[in-house]
Design a protein around this motif. Structure first.
Motif, PDB file in Angstrom:
ATOM      1  N   TYR B 124      59.937   7.730 -49.476  1.00 43.63           N
ATOM      2  CA  TYR B 124      59.954   8.730 -48.403  1.00 43.63           C
ATOM      3  C   TYR B 124      58.947   8.399 -47.313  1.00 43.63           C
ATOM      4  O   TYR B 124      59.172   8.705 -46.141  1.00 43.63           O
ATOM      5  N   THR B 125      57.823   7.774 -47.680  1.00 47.37           N
ATOM      6  CA  THR B 125      56.859   7.363 -46.649  1.00 47.37           C
ATOM      7  C   THR B 125      57.494   6.335 -45.730  1.00 47.37           C
ATOM      8  O   THR B 125      57.414   6.438 -44.500  1.00 47.37           O
ATOM      9  N   ALA B 126      58.161   5.332 -46.332  1.00 49.17           N
ATOM     10  CA  ALA B 126      58.819   4.305 -45.514  1.00 49.17           C
ATOM     11  C   ALA B 126      59.900   4.937 -44.651  1.00 49.17           C
ATOM     12  O   ALA B 126      60.048   4.611 -43.462  1.00 49.17           O
ATOM     13  N   ALA B 127      60.647   5.879 -45.235  1.00 45.70           N
ATOM     14  CA  ALA B 127      61.723   6.533 -44.489  1.00 45.70           C
ATOM     15  C   ALA B 127      61.147   7.261 -43.276  1.00 45.70           C
ATOM     16  O   ALA B 127      61.664   7.121 -42.151  1.00 45.70           O
ATOM     17  N   ASP B 128      60.075   8.010 -43.477  1.00 47.78           N
ATOM     18  CA  ASP B 128      59.482   8.756 -42.361  1.00 47.78           C
ATOM     19  C   ASP B 128      58.996   7.803 -41.271  1.00 47.78           C
ATOM     20  O   ASP B 128      59.179   8.055 -40.082  1.00 47.78           O
ATOM     21  N   GLU B 129      58.370   6.698 -41.704  1.00 42.80           N
ATOM     22  CA  GLU B 129      57.858   5.730 -40.718  1.00 42.80           C
ATOM     23  C   GLU B 129      58.981   5.173 -39.864  1.00 42.80           C
ATOM     24  O   GLU B 129      58.879   5.111 -38.636  1.00 42.80           O
ATOM     25  N   TRP B 130      60.079   4.767 -40.512  1.00 43.48           N
ATOM     26  CA  TRP B 130      61.171   4.139 -39.767  1.00 43.48           C
ATOM     27  C   TRP B 130      61.885   5.141 -38.876  1.00 43.48           C
ATOM     28  O   TRP B 130      62.301   4.819 -37.773  1.00 43.48           O
ATOM     29  N   LEU B 131      61.989   6.378 -39.350  1.00 46.90           N
ATOM     30  CA  LEU B 131      62.624   7.405 -38.512  1.00 46.90           C
ATOM     31  C   LEU B 131      61.778   7.637 -37.267  1.00 46.90           C
ATOM     32  O   LEU B 131      62.288   7.776 -36.155  1.00 46.90           O
ATOM     33  N   GLU B 132      60.463   7.657 -37.460  1.00 45.38           N
ATOM     34  CA  GLU B 132      59.530   7.851 -36.337  1.00 45.38           C
ATOM     35  C   GLU B 132      59.701   6.696 -35.336  1.00 45.38           C
ATOM     36  O   GLU B 132      59.772   6.899 -34.127  1.00 45.38           O
ATOM     37  N   ARG B 133      59.786   5.484 -35.874  1.00 47.67           N
ATOM     38  CA  ARG B 133      59.877   4.302 -35.026  1.00 47.67           C
ATOM     39  C   ARG B 133      61.176   4.302 -34.223  1.00 47.67           C
ATOM     40  O   ARG B 133      61.243   3.777 -33.126  1.00 47.67           O
ATOM     41  N   LEU B 134      62.217   4.879 -34.781  1.00 48.16           N
ATOM     42  CA  LEU B 134      63.503   4.911 -34.087  1.00 48.16           C
ATOM     43  C   LEU B 134      63.709   6.209 -33.307  1.00 48.16           C
ATOM     44  O   LEU B 134      64.840   6.544 -32.928  1.00 48.16           O
ATOM     45  N   ASP B 135      62.616   6.956 -33.095  1.00 49.73           N
ATOM     46  CA  ASP B 135      62.686   8.168 -32.270  1.00 49.73           C
ATOM     47  C   ASP B 135      63.547   9.269 -32.862  1.00 49.73           C
ATOM     48  O   ASP B 135      64.115  10.072 -32.120  1.00 49.73           O
TER      49      ASP B 135
END
Lengths: 383, 251
Positions: B124-135
């Motif tokens: 979930y940490t990785a998921a949140d990071e990537w979602l943030e990166r993709l706006d």
């Protein structure tokens, strides 16, 4: 001719559905003609004749229910047919009437076969045991069987036409169905269950006054009081309506905490499909609960079993089960995209199968609770 | 047949032939994808781009020819082996998001990590990071049916990138996006690939998007025409073929 050409493209499930509809319609037609024959043999039958005719309603409703659920699944199962008909210039109304016509045709065929059998048997072939059921020796008014038998295709056809939403008769018009349940959709059934159960307990309390006008139940089930029957009906309806929300909550429970992929897929999937799976499963559970209660009563009370209610129960059960199968097929096809996407992500078929198994187990447990409660309340009322 | 491929080819195929129900889609393609490069596969609709990506990414079994990944054969793998390869080594973005509708955005992105056996927290940490990166960090807890197509496609890109697979296949990932969003998503995709040394195979019908790639090959009618050089073509047809056929007949 058009239907025949459509029928040429039938695959085994379509053919099975069509034949099942025809068979069910034939049985309902037999019930209807029997009540006609009885009425002809005994013109002064009075309320008995009306009661017999009323007892044709549950099988008729079962056939209509199956026709409706099966028709509802057509846009999902045969999108190419909808697209083709639209391309040929058929609008929403015509596509719905085509789907309804298919069902009505199956029902008409079943009814006509029964009518022919009825006429043949009336021709002094049947023994004296069947004579009163066939109205033997009494001239048959032509309008009566035609009116009665038009009822089956008409009811099933209208149910089928009404079941298909207008926007789904356009190619690509299939929208993701809503998944949640409104506050009313949850509060109403809970209220019904609580009030119904409470009223039944009050009606059945040891010191309760004996009902002056007991209701005589059919199928050799003895008699019960109006209060108990009404209270049971309310709680059964409540439990049936509560099935959908209960399934959604079961799904949430499955995916609670920090779920593994198995629990996550099984639980969330169940929550998302609860709205669609709820109604057919609720109807099946209700029917199974009633049939089991009846069988239990028959076993406990000698000489109460009867053949006709048993046939009727089989028909209603079959239709309810077929409706569930049809809805499951629809859901499965609707989720083909998702399944493919999951497989592409590298989810193993074993995981997906496990999720389905877990979901089935959860659904079974939930239905055992609602069905068990319905049956227990019914059994209490029969004493 | 050509000699053994260079050592730095991470995925390579030799003479692959694939047909769909008798219609040939690939007619003998040999291609090598170098480690860490962004390779664009261009070509008009129906030229076999999707089939080529499907064969390279172990989704489709080839009829003839060989596919290799990191010096191990893919064409001989059974279904389970291909599954494992897809799960552990490959990421995939299609022209449609194909998100699981009942899962929230972050659950969708975390799913491949969870499937690969990562812990809940890490996934979930990785998921949140990537979602943030993709706006799309602000819609992380929403389900896809509440989101617009562009957001869903970004989530799909995040889902492909989150496990940091060695090779990411993107089959026309910008199809559902308008021009501006398409550029942004491609920029994120290519920059993520470069910064994490991922290999990216990008199929696109838009010759303009070739500039995001290090190298381009062009496909026409199931054959490579001009390796290593983009073929400028006329304006490609817009919209999916099925939808246009339907809207044309609907009045």
């Amino acid at each position: 001719m058009f239907y025949l050409r459509l029928a040429r493209g039938y695959r085994v499930p379509d053919l099975g559905r069509w034949l099942l509809t025809a068979l069910a319609a034939a049985v309902v037609a037999a019930f209807l003609l029997r009540s006609l024959g009885r009425a002809m043999s005994d013109p002064l039958g009075g309320t008995d004749a009306v009661a017999r005719l009323l007892w044709c309603l549950p099988p008729l409703a079962a056939v209509a229910w199956f026709a409706a659920v099966a028709a509802r699944s057509v846009p999902a199962r045969r999108p190419e047919r909808i697209a083709g008909l639209t391309a040929a210039g058929a609008g929403s109304r015509r596509i719905r009437s085509l789907i309804a016509g298919e069902v009505a045709l199956a029902c008409t065929l079943g009814s006509v076969v029964t009518l022919l059998l009825f006429l043949v048997l009336r021709n002094d072939i049947a023994g004296p045991s069947l004579a009163p059921d066939l109205g033997m020796g009494v001239p048959l008014p032509a309008a009566a069987p035609v009116t009665l038998l038009a009822l089956v295709p008409l009811t099933a056809g209208i149910a089928a036409a009404c079941a298909v939403p207008a926007n789904e008769t356009l190619p690509g018009g299939r929208t993701r169905s809503r998944t949640g349940f409104g506050a009313l959709r949850i509060a109403l059934p809970i209220g019904l269950v609580v009030v119904g159960a409470a009223l039944e307990l009050i009606a059945l309390r040891p010191g309760a006054a004996v009902d002056g006008r007991p209701i005589h139940l059919p199928a050799g089930l003895g008699s019960t009081s109006t209060d108990a029957l009404g209270a049971w009906a309310a709680s059964a309806l409540g439990l049936a309506l509560l099935t959908g929300p209960l399934l959604a909550w079961t799904g949430r429970l499955l995916a609670v905490g920090r779920p593994t992929p198995l629990r996550l897929l099984a639980g969330r999937g169940l929550t998302a499909q609860a709205r669609r799976l709820g109604p057919p499963l609720a109807v099946l559970t209700l029917v199974v609960a009633m049939v089991l209660t009846t069988i239990r009563y028959w076993i406990g009370t000698p000489d109460s079993a009867d053949a006709l209610p048993a046939i009727e129960a089989c028909l209603v059960l079959g239709c309810a089960a077929a409706a569930v199968v049809s809805r499951l097929a629809e859901v499965r096809i609707d989720r083909r995209d998702v399944t493919e996407a999951l497989l592409r992500l590298g989810a193993s078929p074993r995981l997906l199968f496990g999720a389905v198994a877990l979901r089935t187990l959860a659904v079974g447990t939930t239905l055992l609770v609602t069905g068990g409660a319905t049956a227990a309340l019914a059994a209490a009322g029969l004493r | 047949m050509s000699a053994a491929p260079p050592d730095n080819d991470v995925v390579w195929a030799r003479g692959i032939v694939k047909s769909h129900y008798g219609t040939p889609a690939l007619r003998g393609i040999s291609i090598g994808v170098r480690d860490g490069e962004v390779l664009a596969v261009t070509g008009p609709r129906g030229s076999g781009k999707s089939t080529l990506l499907g064969c390279l990414s172990a989704q489709l079994a080839v009829d003839e020819g060989e596919v290799w990944f990191n010096s191990s054969p893919v064409h001989t793998l059974g279904r389970a082996g291909r599954e494992r390869l897809r799960r552990d080594r490959f990421g995939f973005v299609g022209s449609e998001p194909h998100l699981v509708p009942e899962l929230t955005a972050r659950e969708n992105v975390a799913l491949p990590l969870l499937l690969a056996g990562a812990g809940n927290k890490a996934a979930y940490t990785a998921a949140d990071e990537w979602l943030e990166r993709l706006d799309v960090g602000d819609v992380a807890r929403q389900r896809p049916d509440r989101l617009v197509q562009g957001q869903c496609q970004r989530i799909a890109v995040a889902r492909a990138l989150a496990p940091l697979p060695p090779v990411v296949f993107a089959d026309d990932p910008t199809a559902p996006l308008h021009r501006e969003a398409a550029e942004q998503v491609l920029r994120i995709l290519t920059s993520a690939a470069r910064s994490h040394q991922l290999t990216l195979v990008l199929a696109t019908h838009d010759p303009e998007l070739v500039r995001f790639a290090d190298r381009a090959v062009a496909l026409v009618d199931g054959r490579l025409t001009a390796p290593a050089a983009p073929v400028p073509r006329g304006t490609p047809a817009q919209g999916t073929p099925g939808a246009s056929a339907v809207t044309a007949t609907r009045r």
